[in-house]
Design an enzyme around this catalytic site. Structure first.
Site, PDB file in Angstrom:
ATOM      1  N   HIS A 235       0.799  -1.231   0.000  1.00  0.00           N
ATOM      2  CA  HIS A 235       0.000   0.000   0.000  1.00  0.00           C
ATOM      3  C   HIS A 235       0.824   1.270   0.000  1.00  0.00           C
ATOM      4  O   HIS A 235       0.268   2.352   0.180  1.00  0.00           O
ATOM      5  CB  HIS A 235      -0.924   0.039   1.218  1.00  0.00           C
ATOM      6  CG  HIS A 235      -1.975  -1.015   1.220  1.00  0.00           C
ATOM      7  ND1 HIS A 235      -3.224  -0.824   0.670  1.00  0.00           N
ATOM      8  CD2 HIS A 235      -1.960  -2.282   1.680  1.00  0.00           C
ATOM      9  CE1 HIS A 235      -3.942  -1.924   0.811  1.00  0.00           C
ATOM     10  NE2 HIS A 235      -3.188  -2.831   1.430  1.00  0.00           N
TER      11      HIS A 235
ATOM     12  N   LYS B 183      -8.156  13.960   4.426  1.00  0.00           N
ATOM     13  CA  LYS B 183      -7.276  12.793   4.433  1.00  0.00           C
ATOM     14  C   LYS B 183      -6.253  13.014   5.530  1.00  0.00           C
ATOM     15  O   LYS B 183      -6.173  14.116   6.081  1.00  0.00           O
ATOM     16  CB  LYS B 183      -6.595  12.605   3.072  1.00  0.00           C
ATOM     17  CG  LYS B 183      -5.974  13.891   2.514  1.00  0.00           C
ATOM     18  CD  LYS B 183      -5.442  13.700   1.107  1.00  0.00           C
ATOM     19  CE  LYS B 183      -6.473  13.739   0.003  1.00  0.00           C
ATOM     20  NZ  LYS B 183      -6.733  12.505  -0.671  1.00  0.00           N
ATOM     21  N   ARG B 184      -5.463  11.971   5.859  1.00  0.00           N
ATOM     22  CA  ARG B 184      -4.404  12.179   6.834  1.00  0.00           C
ATOM     23  C   ARG B 184      -3.544  13.368   6.406  1.00  0.00           C
ATOM     24  O   ARG B 184      -3.353  13.613   5.213  1.00  0.00           O
ATOM     25  CB  ARG B 184      -3.544  10.913   6.945  1.00  0.00           C
ATOM     26  CG  ARG B 184      -4.217   9.758   7.671  1.00  0.00           C
ATOM     27  CD  ARG B 184      -4.589  10.112   9.091  1.00  0.00           C
ATOM     28  NE  ARG B 184      -3.396  10.263   9.912  1.00  0.00           N
ATOM     29  CZ  ARG B 184      -2.977   9.382  10.803  1.00  0.00           C
ATOM     30  NH1 ARG B 184      -3.665   8.283  11.029  1.00  0.00           N
ATOM     31  NH2 ARG B 184      -1.887   9.595  11.507  1.00  0.00           N
TER      32      ARG B 184
ATOM     33  N   LYS C 283       0.899  14.494   0.732  1.00  0.00           N
ATOM     34  CA  LYS C 283      -0.476  14.736   0.281  1.00  0.00           C
ATOM     35  C   LYS C 283      -0.700  16.224  -0.028  1.00  0.00           C
ATOM     36  O   LYS C 283      -1.691  16.617  -0.600  1.00  0.00           O
ATOM     37  CB  LYS C 283      -1.472  14.246   1.332  1.00  0.00           C
ATOM     38  CG  LYS C 283      -1.428  12.711   1.524  1.00  0.00           C
ATOM     39  CD  LYS C 283      -2.426  12.264   2.574  1.00  0.00           C
ATOM     40  CE  LYS C 283      -2.273  10.802   2.951  1.00  0.00           C
ATOM     41  NZ  LYS C 283      -2.948   9.885   2.001  1.00  0.00           N
TER      42      LYS C 283
ATOM     43  N   THR D 196      -8.551   6.585  -1.966  1.00  0.00           N
ATOM     44  CA  THR D 196      -9.890   5.989  -2.074  1.00  0.00           C
ATOM     45  C   THR D 196     -10.977   7.043  -1.858  1.00  0.00           C
ATOM     46  O   THR D 196     -12.081   6.905  -2.378  1.00  0.00           O
ATOM     47  CB  THR D 196     -10.080   4.831  -1.069  1.00  0.00           C
ATOM     48  OG1 THR D 196      -9.492   5.189   0.185  1.00  0.00           O
ATOM     49  CG2 THR D 196      -9.436   3.565  -1.586  1.00  0.00           C
TER      50      THR D 196
ATOM     51  N   LYS E   1     -14.842   8.134  -3.726  1.00  0.00           N
ATOM     52  CA  LYS E   1     -16.089   8.459  -3.013  1.00  0.00           C
ATOM     53  C   LYS E   1     -16.626   9.802  -3.503  1.00  0.00           C
ATOM     54  O   LYS E   1     -17.823   9.964  -3.723  1.00  0.00           O
ATOM     55  CB  LYS E   1     -15.839   8.492  -1.499  1.00  0.00           C
ATOM     56  CG  LYS E   1     -15.400   7.141  -0.951  1.00  0.00           C
ATOM     57  CD  LYS E   1     -14.804   7.245   0.451  1.00  0.00           C
ATOM     58  CE  LYS E   1     -14.046   5.958   0.796  1.00  0.00           C
ATOM     59  NZ  LYS E   1     -13.178   6.104   1.976  1.00  0.00           N
TER      60      LYS E   1
END
Ligand code: 26V
Length: 837
Positions: free
Chosen positions: A381, A572-573, A578, A680, A684
């Site tokens: 992952h 998100k984290r 990111k 992910t 959504k």
């Protein structure tokens, strides 16, 4: 818990038939209308809580309702198990240190298809179903994407009638609760099991004993492992039902809790140290007390390895027991059992399965190895080198020396083969070795997983390719046939049907309700993107979702947001790769423009951030602080009033995601290309009708391919460009040449956001400049700002926006976890459905 089956007058008869059919399926009704008192909600109130229904508290009502729904599930749950025992199909076991399942009640209600009936019955009793939701804590047994994926997968396997069990740990404390104080993240313990969980069934009779070579003791309150004190720990299973959509298959999520065995304190007892013995017993139970956040430094990770060992031992013992109980011979193991390892966290399974076959079953090495490799499969992952697990050999010796012996023997034989294949290439043997040499010898868990399994997959096409071409290149050269891709997906039950009832109803009206289990059917709405009437209904659904969220936000937090503004969302984290900082820099560019030109023509925008920073990750915490201070400064500035608002929502969890994603106009997927394995939440957002501004990274690439790049706002460097410019990239070039970049950085440097703490954001400037901007924010900022200008231009044309959003929903079908699971079943584990009649 929103109404999923909307009623019309002509539906009344169909509803009665459905009701009868469902009660036949479940053997009873959930509330009292079936006439079966054993299943009644009132019975639980009176007998479990000893309270008169009229006097019950909201929590008591919630527990009684959940228990009555569990009654409904019980028969199907048993039947699923019986069917598997009888048919002896190939069974899938999903081993994961994390299952981020969120709330169970609303989801089960929906998958059982009884929500409208239960809502009606409860309303008759004066209870509003929606108000019960908040009585259930989120089960936060995971850090982020990896844990939520596991939860989506078990939902899909149950829906596809695939015989599957999820194995994890029953942490008493899940992911920490996040509070914001003075703009900063503060972590609080998440004691989610403080009150009894109506969904779990403990099964002490199926407990498993696990041998550790060390003892768990407490040193000044911290549990530590003490060498050479062999200990027996007990793993007690706590089962949770996993209801497939339609309620036919009910699979199991089995979470192990650590307990002391009865023999645990025998020695101390006889020596008369009563308190010492009891103390040790309590300490033993610490093993599964808390979920580790995903960054934990080595010092604080003492118990994590023992947790991984514990999960693997308990789960494999259980798997093997089931396998033998069905009368199978050892040779049939790979035909009857598929064990999927969710990242390397359960990779000790390679050594433990070998131990069971060698020492327990008495098989020889070659046969044991052949069976092991053909039974296990591994999913990777992450490509981030710092996230690839290695464990010091010392830790193996401390906890499980026999497994270390086995790892060494696997490695010896493996390296012999490597050297025989490529004589003289010592570099290759050193690179692929399961052992990393150095001052402290370590076991490379990813190498153990690849060598000891028949399949290694990445979670999006780009990620799988980079895995083969970079981090696992040498191993991919040795085992080319083992490497494959399985692009992630998410369950449309929780993420569309449950989260967004308005849009779900519109879609059902347009294409029927088949999309709930065959998401590709949404493709049929593509032509409706050109139908003005449908576009109007679609826009109304989005507006309603935004108003619903704004209402909730005001009542829950007091924050006021304007539903007519563009809802721009990054959740998100919090992590440097990111690039929440890139988003902040864009906000600063907008803010500077507004200050410069108050008459600027731009739609009002609300920028939402949410996410947790790992407690030990300083920069991530500073980023949260910066977002909060930027929000406060902008809020106080009349130049921005009604035009730009920034909001950091604390305590991001599954439930908050369910609330916010349906309301989003714009989804931010802006990681440095090559670093986000899949993502992910991107999927959504897509199925909930948001447009995406994103880099060519992870599964976002495939999403843009599916809907057409013209329906996406893609920007920035590609993974190749990022990799190739590493050598010469300098953030200072952009400071010199991009005026808006310079101004944005100047605004931070000026102390505008320091709010009385001079220099508090120096670490941000340091990361972006002095330290070379590892994640290339400045390289992508201009192209990001341009993409955002296109966003604004399109947002000004509501019809054109709606058209693209509809096309995105229409092409989101591939991103259902049902598709991912079907691919795993077909190409990886060879398991098929085993319908329960
Ligand atoms: C690492 C560690 C290290 C020590 C303690 C606990 C812990 C927990 C998790 C991790 C690594 C997490 C990796 C991860 O979550 N990867 C994400 O997986 C998602 C599902 O495949 C994917 O969509 C995201 O892109 C990826 O970042």
């Amino acid at each position: 818990m929103s109404s999923v089956l909307k009623k019309t007058a002509t539906d009344a008869r169909a509803e009665r038939t459905l009701r009868t059919e469902l009660f036949e399926r479940y053997g009873c009704g959930p509330v009292q209308f079936s006439g079966n008192p054993n299943a009644s909600y009132e019975r639980h109130l009176v007998l479990d809580h000893v309270v008169k229904p009229g006097n019950a508290s909201a929590r008591e009502v919630f527990e009684a309702l959940a228990r009555s729904l569990r009654d409904l599930i019980a028969q199907r749950w048993l039947k699923t198990g019986e069917t598997c025992d009888r048919e002896n199909p190939k069974q899938v076991y999903y081993l994961s240190m994390e299952f981020l399942i969120g709330r169970s009640t609303s989801n089960n209600l929906l998958n059982l298809l009884v929500e409208p009936f239960v809502r009606e019955e409860m309303a008759r009793r004066g209870v509003d179903l929606d108000r019960l939701d908040d009585e259930e804590p989120d089960a936060g047994l995971g850090n982020g994407g990896l844990g939520r994926l596991a939860a989506c997968f078990i939902d899909s396997m149950a829906t596809l009638a695939i015989p599957a069990i999820g194995y994890g740990l029953r942490y008493e404390y899940g992911i920490f609760r996040q509070e914001i104080q003075g703009g900063r993240q503060v972590e609080r313990p998440d004691n989610w099991l403080r009150r009894p969980d109506p969904w779990e069934v403990d099964r002490p009779a199926e407990a498993v004993d696990v041998r550790l070579q060390c003892a768990v003791q407490s040193r000044r309150g911290t549990p530590v492992l003490v060498a050479d004190r062999p200990t027996l720990l007990r793993g007690v299973p706590y089962d949770r039902p996993v209801v497939g959509h339609g309620g036919r298959t009910v699979n199991t999520l089995r979470l192990w809790g650590a307990a002391a065995t009865d023999a645990f304190d025998f020695a101390e007892f006889s020596a008369g140290d009563f308190f010492g013995a009891v103390h040790e017993k309590v300490v033993a139970e610490n093993l599964t007390r808390v979920l580790y956040p995903d960054d934990s430094t080595t010092a604080g990770r003492g118990l994590r390895f023992a947790q991984e060992y514990f999960l693997v031992c308990c789960s494999l013992a259980d798997i093997v027991r089931r396998f033998r109980a069905r009368g199978n011979d050892w040779g049939a193991l790979p035909d009857k059992v598929a064990v999927q390892l969710n990242d390397t966290h359960p990779a000790l399974a390679v050594a433990e399965l070998m131990r069971i076959l060698l020492d327990g079953a008495g098989l020889g090495w070659d046969e044991s190895w052949d069976l092991t490799v053909r039974t296990l499969a591994y999913t990777n992952h992450t490509l981030l080198p710092e996230a690839l697990e290695t464990w010091p050999v010392r830790r193996f010796e401390l906890v499980a020396p026999r497994l270390l012996e086995i790892v060494y023997e696997i490695n010896r034989r493996f390296l012999d083969e490597v050297r025989a294949k490529s004589p003289g290439d010592d570099g290759l043997a050193a690179r692929v070795s399961l052992i990393e040499e150095g001052p402290e010898k370590k076991v490379r868990m990813a190498h153990l997983a690849v060598v000891g399994s028949y399949s290694t997959n990445g979670v999006a096409a780009l990620h799988s390719r980079l895995l083969r071409e970079t981090v696992l290149k040498d191993l991919a050269g040795l085992f080319p046939g083992r490497f494959n891709n399985k692009t992630n997906g998410v369950t449309p039950r929780r993420w569309l049907l449950l989260a967004n009832p308005g849009l779900a109803a519109l879609l059902t009206k347009a294409v029927g309700d088949g999309w709930v289990t065959e998401l590709e059917r949404l493709g049929a709405i593509a032509p409706l993107a050109d139908d003005p009437a449908f576009r109007e209904r679609f826009r109304a659904a989005k507006r309603a979702a935004k108003v619903r969220f704004a209402d909730w936000l005001r009542s829950a937090t007091g924050e006021v947001v304007e539903p007519a503004s563009l809802f721009d969302v990054q959740i998100k984290r919090i992590h440097e790769y990111k690039r929440q900082l890139l988003n902040v820099l864009h906000v600063l560019v907008l803010y500077n423009r507004l200050r410069e030109n108050p008459a600027l023509d731009a739609p009002p925008r609300t920028v939402f951030f949410a996410g947790k920073a790992a407690p030990a990750c300083h920069l991530a915490k500073v980023i949260i602080h910066l977002v909060n201070n930027v929000a406060a400064v902008i809020d106080a500035d009349p130049a921005a009033r009604g035009r730009l608002k920034v909001l950091f929502l604390p305590e991001y969890n599954v439930t908050l995601a369910q609330r916010l994603i349906p309301a989003a106009d714009l989804s931010e997927q802006i990681s440095t290309a090559g670093y986000e394995a899949s993502g992910t939440s991107n999927m959504k957002f897509m199925m909930n009708g948001a447009l995406t501004v994103g880099t060519r990274d992870g599964a976002t690439i495939e999403m843009a391919e599916a809907s057409g790049e013209q329906n996406f706002f893609l920007f920035g460097l590609t993974a190749e460009q990022v990799a190739n410019s590493r050598g010469w990239y300098s953030p200072f070039w952009h400071v010199e040449h991009d005026p808006e970049t310079r101004l944005a950085l100047d605004l931070i440097r000026s102390g505008t956001f320091d709010l009385g703490e001079p220099g508090v954001f120096a670490p941000v400037l340091d990361a972006l400049l002095a330290q070379g901007d590892r994640y290339m924010h400045l390289a992508d900022l201009t192209s990001y700002v341009n993409a955002q200008e296109q966003v604004v231009a399109l947002y000004g044309q509501p019809d054109a926006w709606a058209r693209k959003a509809i096309l995105n929903v229409a092409h989101s079908g591939r991103f259902s976890s049902d598709r991912t699971i079907a691919e795993y079943a077909a190409d990886v584990c060879g398991a098929g459905p085993c319908p329960v009649d």
